[in-house]
Design an enzyme around this catalytic site. Structure first.
Site, short mmCIF file in Angstrom:
data_model
loop_
_atom_site.label_atom_id
_atom_site.label_comp_id
_atom_site.label_asym_id
_atom_site.label_seq_id
_atom_site.Cartn_x
_atom_site.Cartn_y
_atom_site.Cartn_z
N ARG A 211 0.89 -1.22 0.12
CA ARG A 211 -0.08 0.01 0.15
C ARG A 211 1.01 1.38 -0.06
O ARG A 211 0.70 2.16 -0.55
CB ARG A 211 -0.86 0.00 1.22
CG ARG A 211 -2.00 1.16 1.42
CD ARG A 211 -2.94 1.00 2.20
NE ARG A 211 -3.88 1.89 2.23
CZ ARG A 211 -4.23 2.47 3.41
NH1 ARG A 211 -3.62 2.44 4.62
NH2 ARG A 211 -5.06 3.66 3.26
N HIS B 48 0.31 4.48 -2.45
CA HIS B 48 0.09 5.68 -1.96
C HIS B 48 1.33 6.60 -2.18
O HIS B 48 1.21 7.94 -2.42
CB HIS B 48 0.03 5.83 -0.33
CG HIS B 48 -1.45 5.44 0.04
ND1 HIS B 48 -2.21 6.14 1.08
CD2 HIS B 48 -2.24 4.48 -0.51
CE1 HIS B 48 -3.40 5.57 1.16
NE2 HIS B 48 -3.30 4.54 0.23
N VAL C 78 0.60 10.32 -5.68
CA VAL C 78 1.01 11.50 -5.29
C VAL C 78 1.99 12.04 -5.72
O VAL C 78 3.35 11.74 -5.33
CB VAL C 78 0.79 11.63 -3.65
CG1 VAL C 78 0.96 13.08 -3.21
CG2 VAL C 78 -0.37 11.23 -3.20
N ASP D 91 8.12 8.65 -6.26
CA ASP D 91 9.02 9.61 -6.17
C ASP D 91 9.49 9.51 -4.38
O ASP D 91 10.22 10.41 -3.83
CB ASP D 91 8.86 10.83 -6.31
CG ASP D 91 7.78 11.61 -5.71
OD1 ASP D 91 7.24 10.94 -4.92
OD2 ASP D 91 7.58 12.66 -5.78
N ASN E 205 -3.75 8.57 4.91
CA ASN E 205 -2.69 8.17 5.54
C ASN E 205 -2.43 8.13 6.99
O ASN E 205 -2.04 7.11 7.53
CB ASN E 205 -1.30 8.93 4.97
CG ASN E 205 -1.33 8.92 3.26
OD1 ASN E 205 -1.71 7.79 2.72
ND2 ASN E 205 -0.66 9.93 2.85
N HIS F 284 -6.82 -5.83 -2.48
CA HIS F 284 -7.48 -5.81 -1.18
C HIS F 284 -7.78 -7.41 -0.74
O HIS F 284 -8.84 -7.72 -0.27
CB HIS F 284 -8.76 -5.08 -1.22
CG HIS F 284 -8.44 -3.37 -1.21
ND1 HIS F 284 -9.51 -2.58 -1.48
CD2 HIS F 284 -7.19 -2.99 -1.10
CE1 HIS F 284 -8.89 -1.45 -1.43
NE2 HIS F 284 -7.52 -1.50 -1.12
N THR F 285 -7.08 -8.27 -1.58
CA THR F 285 -6.92 -9.76 -0.85
C THR F 285 -6.33 -9.94 0.28
O THR F 285 -6.19 -10.96 0.87
CB THR F 285 -6.35 -10.55 -2.00
OG1 THR F 285 -6.35 -12.00 -1.73
CG2 THR F 285 -4.94 -10.10 -2.54
N THR G 252 -9.22 -15.58 3.20
CA THR G 252 -7.97 -15.92 3.36
C THR G 252 -7.14 -14.23 3.41
O THR G 252 -6.29 -13.97 2.59
CB THR G 252 -7.11 -16.30 2.22
OG1 THR G 252 -7.65 -15.85 0.93
CG2 THR G 252 -7.76 -17.71 2.19
N ASP H 94 -4.22 -13.95 -3.06
CA ASP H 94 -4.61 -14.83 -3.92
C ASP H 94 -5.88 -14.00 -4.80
O ASP H 94 -5.83 -12.89 -4.81
CB ASP H 94 -5.33 -16.05 -3.31
CG ASP H 94 -6.13 -15.67 -2.16
OD1 ASP H 94 -6.68 -14.55 -2.21
OD2 ASP H 94 -6.34 -16.45 -1.04
#
Ligand code: HEM
Ligand code: NAG
Length: 332
Positions: A64, A68, A72, A76, A96, A195-196, A251, A256
């Site tokens: 993540r 993020h 933005v 960098d 955040n 989002h697994t 899970t 997956d």
């Protein structure tokens, strides 16, 4: 992998490249640090593996972090900067704050790399490598990470509020948001498959379990209710904002394709997950979702391609930016 599967995979890759645009490294290259930091990939991989052993959720958090960062001002490492001087940290921005994790792990990787090859590897490249190794550590696909990004000398607090999508976004908003980054609808569906893994806090999904709009209601009629109730027991109407629920209730620790099975059943945790199915009037996205739900290999192959694409957003190269010595601060 036997030959037939290899061949099938190639056909699939060519097919999906045709739809989603090609995914090469752009100005980045695979062996950027070959001479200057030959042990780079091994060092990052080992450090990520150890961090994930200690804290399994860290895999998701590192993935993540790269996302993020890239949304933005580009990939960098602006997300890593602490507030200091004229810099207002992106860490304080709405999406955040009390939510992004993994900064200490990045610091640790940077420390090891500064020992092995000082002032050589950018923090932005560390994020891209760590995200890949994190996914691999949880059973997900491996892709090539193209390298040569440079680090920004500024952050954008406002950009973090504006460009990181909110969990209650409509499908239209999500598509526009990704488009702004040069990513298409296919990338949106594919990357949402992240989002697994792991968790979101009550604050991020409260609206989804207490304010079901009529559209959702009719699509998921009945199916939603038990699921909603169990989430309501974790996340009351007010209070317990930081209580956690799994993004993938099947899970949560594994990378997956279960995310796609979940959203087909109306059991995505976030509004932004469920709208991929419920607000897709043309059914084009739904087709994608079903394909991934039926074929994990297809999802894995596409995921790598979309990650490479995401990793190319507005990168700094050549003489732009700098190679930070400390990922939290610009060089003085
Ligand atoms: C499509 C738009 C997206 C929205 C609206 C969104 C929103 C969110 C939210 C609200 C959370 C929970 C944060 C919290 O409650 O603390 C979350 C978690 C997460 N997101 Fe997304 N996200 C999106 C796309 C992505 C993408 C593209 C990636 C990766 C490439 C990603 C990776 C993750 C991961 C791995 C987690 C779990 C983090 C952890 O447990 O530490 N998300 N996302
Ligand atoms: C999304 O959530 C924010 C913050 O809680 C709220 O201000 C906004 O009205 C919500 N947007 C939608 C479309 O529900």
């Amino acid at each position: 992998m036997d030959l037939l599967r290899k061949w099938l995979m190639m056909v699939v890759l060519i097919f999906f490249n045709g739809i989603g645009g090609s995914s090469d490294g752009g100005p980045l290259v695979l062996d950027y640090y070959k001479e200057t930091c030959p042990l780079l990939e091994e060092l990052v991989q080992r450090t990520v593996e150890i961090a994930v052993l200690r804290d399994p959720r860290m895999a998701a958090s590192l993935l993540r972090l790269h996302f993020h960062d890239c949304f933005v001002m580009g990939c960098d490492a602006s997300v890593l900067l602490d507030s200091s001087g004229s810099i207002i940290s992106e860490k304080q921005a709405g999406p955040n704050i009390n939510s992004l994790r993994g900064f200490e792990v990045v610091d640790h990787i940077k420390y090891i790399l500064e020992e092995a090859c000082p002032s050589t590897v950018s923090c932005a490249d560390i994020l891209a490598l760590a995200a890949r190794d994190a996914v691999v550590s949880r059973g997900g696909p491996r892709w090539n990470v193209y390298l040569g990004r440079r680090d920004s000398i500024k952050a954008s607090f406002d950009g973090a509020n504006k460009f990181v999508p909110a969990p209650n976004s409509s499908l239209e908003t999500l598509i526009a948001n990704f488009q702004e980054q040069g990513l298409d609808t296919g990338d949106l569906v594919t990357l949402s498959g992240s989002h697994t893994m792991e968790k979101a806090k009550c604050l991020s999904f409260r609206q989804r379990i207490y304010e079901i709009n009529s559209e959702e209601q009719s699509y998921h009629y009945k199916r939603g209710t038990t699921f909603q109730r169990s989430l309501q027991s974790i996340c009351p109407k007010s209070g317990r904002d930081s209580a956690l629920a799994p993004l993938d209730s099947m899970t949560p620790a594994r990378f997956d394709n279960h995310y796609f099975l979940n959203i087909i059943q109306g059991q995505g945790l976030l509004i932004s997950d469920n709208v991929l199915v419920s607000q897709d009037l043309e059914g084009e996205i739904r087709e994608h979702v079903w394909a991934y739900a039926n074929n994990q290999e297809l999802f894995f192959a596409s995921f790598g391609n979309s990650m490479i694409k995401m990793g190319n957003i507005n990168i700094l190269t050549g003489e732009q930016g700098e190679i930070r010595k400390n990922c939290r601060f610009v060089n003085s």
